[in-house]
Design a protein around this motif. Structure first.
Motif, PDB file in Angstrom:
ATOM      1  N   UNK A 291       0.779  -1.262   0.022  1.00 30.68           N
ATOM      2  CA  UNK A 291       0.000   0.134   0.068  1.00 30.68           C
ATOM      3  C   UNK A 291       0.885   1.131   0.095  1.00 30.68           C
ATOM      4  N   UNK A 292       2.016   1.264   0.832  1.00 31.87           N
ATOM      5  CA  UNK A 292       2.653   2.601   1.021  1.00 31.87           C
ATOM      6  C   UNK A 292       3.518   2.890  -0.197  1.00 31.87           C
ATOM      7  N   UNK A 294       7.154   3.200  -1.892  1.00 35.80           N
ATOM      8  CA  UNK A 294       8.515   2.904  -1.825  1.00 35.80           C
ATOM      9  C   UNK A 294       8.646   4.013  -0.751  1.00 35.80           C
ATOM     10  N   UNK A 295       9.474   3.696   0.480  1.00 33.69           N
ATOM     11  CA  UNK A 295       9.915   4.441   1.403  1.00 33.69           C
ATOM     12  C   UNK A 295      11.265   4.531   1.678  1.00 33.69           C
ATOM     13  N   UNK A 296      12.077   5.610   1.999  1.00 34.93           N
ATOM     14  CA  UNK A 296      13.457   5.422   2.186  1.00 34.93           C
ATOM     15  C   UNK A 296      13.864   6.147   3.610  1.00 34.93           C
ATOM     16  N   UNK A 297      14.736   5.381   4.447  1.00 29.89           N
ATOM     17  CA  UNK A 297      15.131   5.845   5.682  1.00 29.89           C
ATOM     18  C   UNK A 297      16.582   6.126   5.554  1.00 29.89           C
TER      19      UNK A 297
ATOM     20  N   UNK B 136       2.171   8.648   3.440  1.00 27.03           N
ATOM     21  CA  UNK B 136       2.425   7.426   3.849  1.00 27.03           C
ATOM     22  C   UNK B 136       3.678   7.402   4.589  1.00 27.03           C
ATOM     23  N   UNK B 137       4.876   8.426   4.687  1.00 29.96           N
ATOM     24  CA  UNK B 137       5.848   8.313   5.430  1.00 29.96           C
ATOM     25  C   UNK B 137       5.666   8.074   6.880  1.00 29.96           C
ATOM     26  N   UNK B 297      13.621  11.038   5.918  1.00 29.84           N
ATOM     27  CA  UNK B 297      12.434   9.979   5.540  1.00 29.84           C
ATOM     28  C   UNK B 297      11.755  10.505   4.470  1.00 29.84           C
ATOM     29  N   UNK B 298      11.586   9.505   3.437  1.00 31.18           N
ATOM     30  CA  UNK B 298      11.406   9.821   2.172  1.00 31.18           C
ATOM     31  C   UNK B 298      10.351   8.911   1.738  1.00 31.18           C
ATOM     32  N   UNK B 299       9.238   9.396   0.925  1.00 30.04           N
ATOM     33  CA  UNK B 299       8.255   8.400   0.369  1.00 30.04           C
ATOM     34  C   UNK B 299       7.174   9.329  -0.376  1.00 30.04           C
ATOM     35  N   UNK B 300       6.133   8.650  -0.505  1.00 29.23           N
ATOM     36  CA  UNK B 300       4.720   9.174  -1.113  1.00 29.23           C
ATOM     37  C   UNK B 300       3.995  10.183  -0.138  1.00 29.23           C
ATOM     38  N   UNK B 305      -3.474   5.099  -1.672  1.00 31.54           N
ATOM     39  CA  UNK B 305      -2.770   3.788  -0.810  1.00 31.54           C
ATOM     40  C   UNK B 305      -1.783   4.222   0.309  1.00 31.54           C
ATOM     41  N   UNK B 306      -0.893   5.166  -0.293  1.00 26.24           N
ATOM     42  CA  UNK B 306       0.268   5.593   0.943  1.00 26.24           C
ATOM     43  C   UNK B 306      -0.488   6.273   2.071  1.00 26.24           C
TER      44      UNK B 306
END
Lengths: 430, 430
Positions: A291-292, A294-297, B136-137, B297-300, B305-306
């Protein structure tokens, strides 16, 4: 409503000093922000007279582990010794004594995490280990809590600062492996015996932990395929850059239909990929969820204060659980074992550099040999066409490892191929 | 040991549909991974006969809020209506009825968060709002939990996907503001009335929430300085790129000696900065802490959905608190109000483009006028030297806003300065 909690430190090295500094120098933040008043009641060290990075009240230091493990004033034991033993034994004894444990020890958690977590549950105490993966970056807790409802499809990234520092230096300064290793050792980024880092073992341990949390299953450390950066040359890096790639040591865990793949190896990443600009001792982990997306930490993957910060985050969480009576509640359930796919069944793309006999038919020969083994090519470039030899730079389509091995064997048998100079997996584009 | 919990949805738009899909299509993951069995007991909609993005069991839809707010089978109310009213009233009523609330509503939380959190505490229920900032992050929970012991020095980043999509398109495709706005509206990235996004109000609301959490203090939305991207031209972006910068709409909260600064405005960022490659509708937030250093912290930052994923993360956390009896425990304490620094006292660097009379003495005149107001220059480039005019491209040292305003006024009065064409703050290098 500030609550007091007594803690004991096992170890006062790099991470231990960081934890001690945060607890003593920023105690006010902890009480204001987290409502917790942490008091260090004892610190296990080998030699109380040794020089230290931090000034510690003399009475706190001890060489006797019993003064921590059997101290009724200590509710939370912080294990920052590193290494497998005696750290594992101390953690077990602390848990058996009904103490919550926070540790930064990736080796112990990767090898003994499941038993120790089981013991913690039995004893109704917590075993927390955020600092064991990716240093200061909040990663395991977000995966377990914020993403508790997420179907994780993959976690992958750069989780070893030493090798990333080395690969970055090789790339930016054009240095060779031995030179950057020496520089990293001088700067304290690499240890005197650098094997655990450069052979990928450190990254493999972290990946075993990360994959177990991401996929709720026990990923045994010996199932993690692991290949290091020892054979990466300045020529590989320059060649990759010419094609628009950088080389990173990646730790990859991915759910596929038949199970999960877990592997640590150098890989080519396209220059636009978010991980391609993670340089020096920094770490970054990408999480891909149903659902989320792509995330990056991203953050410091090691170091006194960042790793100390992650341990302190665990101490606060542990203290809160202690006060609320919520100790020993697993944050995620482990599903029955999901099979780890054997490496031969793993599909990736490949970058391959050959030295061949410089004659017109050689491209056809190479293409045919690959194709016969089920390896189809995406691109084939000729470089350094000379009297005696030429280089072929090849990128393949996605192919199973066993097919690729077959193609390698066939190429090595072929008279018109002088040498397979290098092959590196290709990630981050499909 | 799976526990059942009944939830009610207020709204079934973009985010609501995402939440419903995750809960229904991935129920198995939720029970396995989180140990929670969530059942949707009712959904408030305006028109039950309307077309939907998701197929919903007919009996669940209702136009009567009482069927959610007064339903004893519902323990968790999910507010995904958006907008200030009636969302705020419904949240208040749900809390008063002893129900935990999860919301994605940045407007309500930014404006009424403190009262509503107080009410939740009184009622011993939770009010969770991870989805209100950066989609979503996972961001608010890591800040409150993993970083509970961290002295946060700054949080800053890209928190509005619409404007980031527009700035990226202006940069990559060389389009002008009106063109990309039309394209963004066609693609559904910008609303018919795009003011909240392009004027920076949406980012300001998110920043008020983020800064309040990061610094444990109430940051009122009307104290957030806010300037949008309406006046950014393709020429600004091209000019920035020529100097090695990209333009991003940044939300910045920083602790300084006298208090905190909170501001949303376009800024030039050096091309190597981690935020400079965050493109399109993606969001990224950097957190700078005393011990942990710099995290990203990176993401949609938006999308069905996110954002749904973040709401579901909150639902699981709320359900766990429900079962453990831990509802209504604030995760961080709010310190007594820390003053927000007035904009005039905020120090930044500036990029400034002037159109001037092309005569030799003009550089001296401009430098002197700036210096008299306390604005010292770092670089001064001359472009487009022509018959009637030339451009001066200026970068300043760090300077207080009020000094910069003084310099602007002096430059505008000066006969040899035809026009101040643009000025944009410069971040990410010191």
């Amino acid at each position: 409503m500030v609550k007091k909690v007594g803690i004991g430190l096992l170890g006062l090295g790099t991470v231990g000093s960081g934890v001690y500094r945060i607890l003593t120098e920023r105690g006010k933040t902890l009480t204001q922000r987290a409502g917790v008043d942490v008091e260090v009641k004892g610190i296990l060290v080998r030699n109380p007279a040794a020089g230290r990075r931090v000034t510690v009240e003399g009475g706190l230091l001890t060489t006797d582990p019993e003064r921590i493990l059997n101290n009724p004033d200590i509710s939370i034991v912080v294990e920052v010794l590193g290494g497998e033993e005696p750290a594992r034994t101390y953690i077990e004894r602390a848990l058996r004594a009904g103490k919550t444990v926070a540790t930064a020890n990736k080796e112990v958690i990767a090898k003994h995490g499941v038993e120790l977590l089981g013991l913690a549950r039995e004893q109704k105490v917590d075993l927390l280990f955020e600092a064991s993966v990716a240093g200061g970056i909040p990663l395991l807790r977000p995966l377990q809590e914020s993403l508790a409802g997420e179907d994780v499809e993959a976690v992958y990234g750069i989780v070893n600062g030493t090798t990333n520092y080395m690969l970055t230096a090789m790339d930016k300064e054009g240095l060779d492996f031995a030179e950057v290793l020496a520089a990293a050792q001088r700067k304290g980024y690499a240890e005197a015996d650098p094997t655990a880092d450069i052979a990928g073992h450190d990254a493999a341990r972290k990946l075993a932990i990360l994959a177990s949390i991401a996929f709720n299953t026990q990923v045994p450390i010996d199932k993690v395929y692991c290949s290091g950066i020892e054979e990466i040359t300045a020529a590989d890096i320059a060649g990759a850059r010419e094609l628009g790639y950088v080389i990173k040591l990646l730790a990859i865990a991915r759910r596929v239909e038949e199970g999960i793949e877990v592997r640590v190896h150098p890989a080519l990443l396209p220059q636009g990929h978010p991980l391609s600009t993670v340089d020096g001792v920094y770490n970054a982990v990408m999480v891909q969820g149903w659902a989320v997306g792509t995330l990056m930490f991203y953050g410091a993957g090691a170091g006194q204060m960042p790793t100390g910060s992650a341990v302190v985050g665990d101490i606060i969480a542990a203290a809160k659980n202690l006060f609320s009576g919520l100790r020993g509640q697993p944050r995620v359930g482990f599903a029955p074992g999901v099979p780890v796919i054997p490496l031969e069944e793993v599909e990736t793309r490949y970058y391959l550099r050959l030295r061949v006999v410089p004659e017109p038919g050689v491209l056809g020969v190479v293409t045919r040999l690959c194709s016969q083994e089920g390896v189809e090519l995406v691109s084939l470039d000729i470089k350094n066409w000379g009297q005696d030899s030429a280089n072929l730079i090849i990128r393949t389509q996605r192919v199973k490892e066993k097919a690729f091995r077959g193609a390698l064997a066939a190429l090595r048998k072929e008279a018109r191929v002088h040498e397979v100079e290098s092959y590196i997996r290709l990630e981050g584009e499909d």
